[in-house]
Enzyme design. Sequence first.
Site, PDB file in Angstrom:
ATOM      1  CE1 TYR A   2     -55.258  27.850  27.747  1.00 37.73           C
ATOM      2  CE2 TYR A   2     -54.729  25.661  28.599  1.00 37.73           C
ATOM      3  CZ  TYR A   2     -55.026  26.502  27.541  1.00 37.73           C
ATOM      4  OH  TYR A   2     -55.109  25.988  26.259  1.00 37.73           O
ATOM      5  CG  ASP A  17     -55.954  31.885  27.071  1.00 34.35           C
ATOM      6  OD1 ASP A  17     -57.043  32.425  26.801  1.00 34.35           O
ATOM      7  OD2 ASP A  17     -55.429  31.013  26.349  1.00 34.35           O
ATOM      8  CG  HIS A  28     -52.226  33.839  23.619  1.00 27.06           C
ATOM      9  ND1 HIS A  28     -53.458  34.069  24.192  1.00 27.06           N
ATOM     10  CD2 HIS A  28     -52.313  32.616  23.027  1.00 27.06           C
ATOM     11  CE1 HIS A  28     -54.252  33.041  23.968  1.00 27.06           C
ATOM     12  NE2 HIS A  28     -53.577  32.141  23.255  1.00 27.06           N
TER      13      HIS A  28
END
Length: 361
Positions: free
Chosen positions: A183, A222, A343
């Site tokens: 992340y 991500d 997302h």
Amino acid sequence: MKRFFRPVEKDGSFKKPSLSSSSSGGGGGGEAETKGKKEREDPVKFVTWNANSLLLRIKNDWALFSDFVRTLDPDVICIQEVRLPAAGSKGGPKNPGELKDDTSASREEKQVVMRALSSLPFKDYRVWWSLSESKYGGTAMFIKKQFQPKKVSFSLDRKVSKHEPDGRVIIAEFESFLLLNTYAPNNGWKEEENSFQRRRKWDKRMLEFVQNVDKPLIWCGDLNVSHQDIDVSHPDFFSSAKLNRYIPPNKEDCGQPGFTLAERQRFGNILSQGKLIDAYRYLHKEKDMETGFSWSGNPIGKYRGKRMRIDYFIVSELLKDRIVSCEMHGHGIELEGFYGSDHCPVSLELSKEEREPEACS
């Protein structure tokens, strides 16, 4: 990705995945060594998803996401922004590999999560956590119990038993590759808030990591960057975006976080120097305004219809001939297939590794 609007809590609609179909235990805090059977096959089907609070998804959207997982049947699920705090009392040491349960509220939340993960299809996976001290960030990796990683670690150096700040990294080592779930820090809008510096430092560390891996890499999560114009729905909108009319002193830092020139150039350098392939773009050369983005803005307001591709599967060039499919499973400006998050899940399928036959004695 850092949100720019109030979360929209709504049921996402199920989109049939493209991949073939066919008791969760907690991972320890720090580096975990595991022993697998000789010649055991490695995973070939993967999903990554920024859940934007796993607890909220479980409370509101879990049935639909469970159907998605049941149909897709991935070997590994990588989650970002789980937003569950690490175990440990206030002011005391924390265990980022375990869920907090020292207050009545945290015990209740942990029970909700563990009940969800002890039911099908998730009970077939073992879970590793890397959590923040608060309800921020955090990652998780669900691996089917039939696939035993050789080692699981939680920092980019892979050498010491520690977790990255905010639980941003989980690395599972298998026989034929490393699987990296990250992340990435959001670039932010202002130099004086130190977010630019934080992102530059992260990108430098990622460059060092990919240059020094000792086996093929699958990097997902991500990544908080859209590499090219084709990776955003409205390039001019994102290039000129400002927060409260603020303009950074350096031109390359201007624009939407994740689409600044500086971030895009650094990301391109990471791919080049690491000999890495963007699996989705390797298969999908053209812009797809319906299903070509993994993050979508609020359906109400100026971000309506504004979308970015910031969730990826990046693979070593050595693996590119094994890429069967890489798909995004959300579509449209109403966030269908996002399961309540901003997302949507992204999937990767590889062909099975061809092993050399053993010589007869």
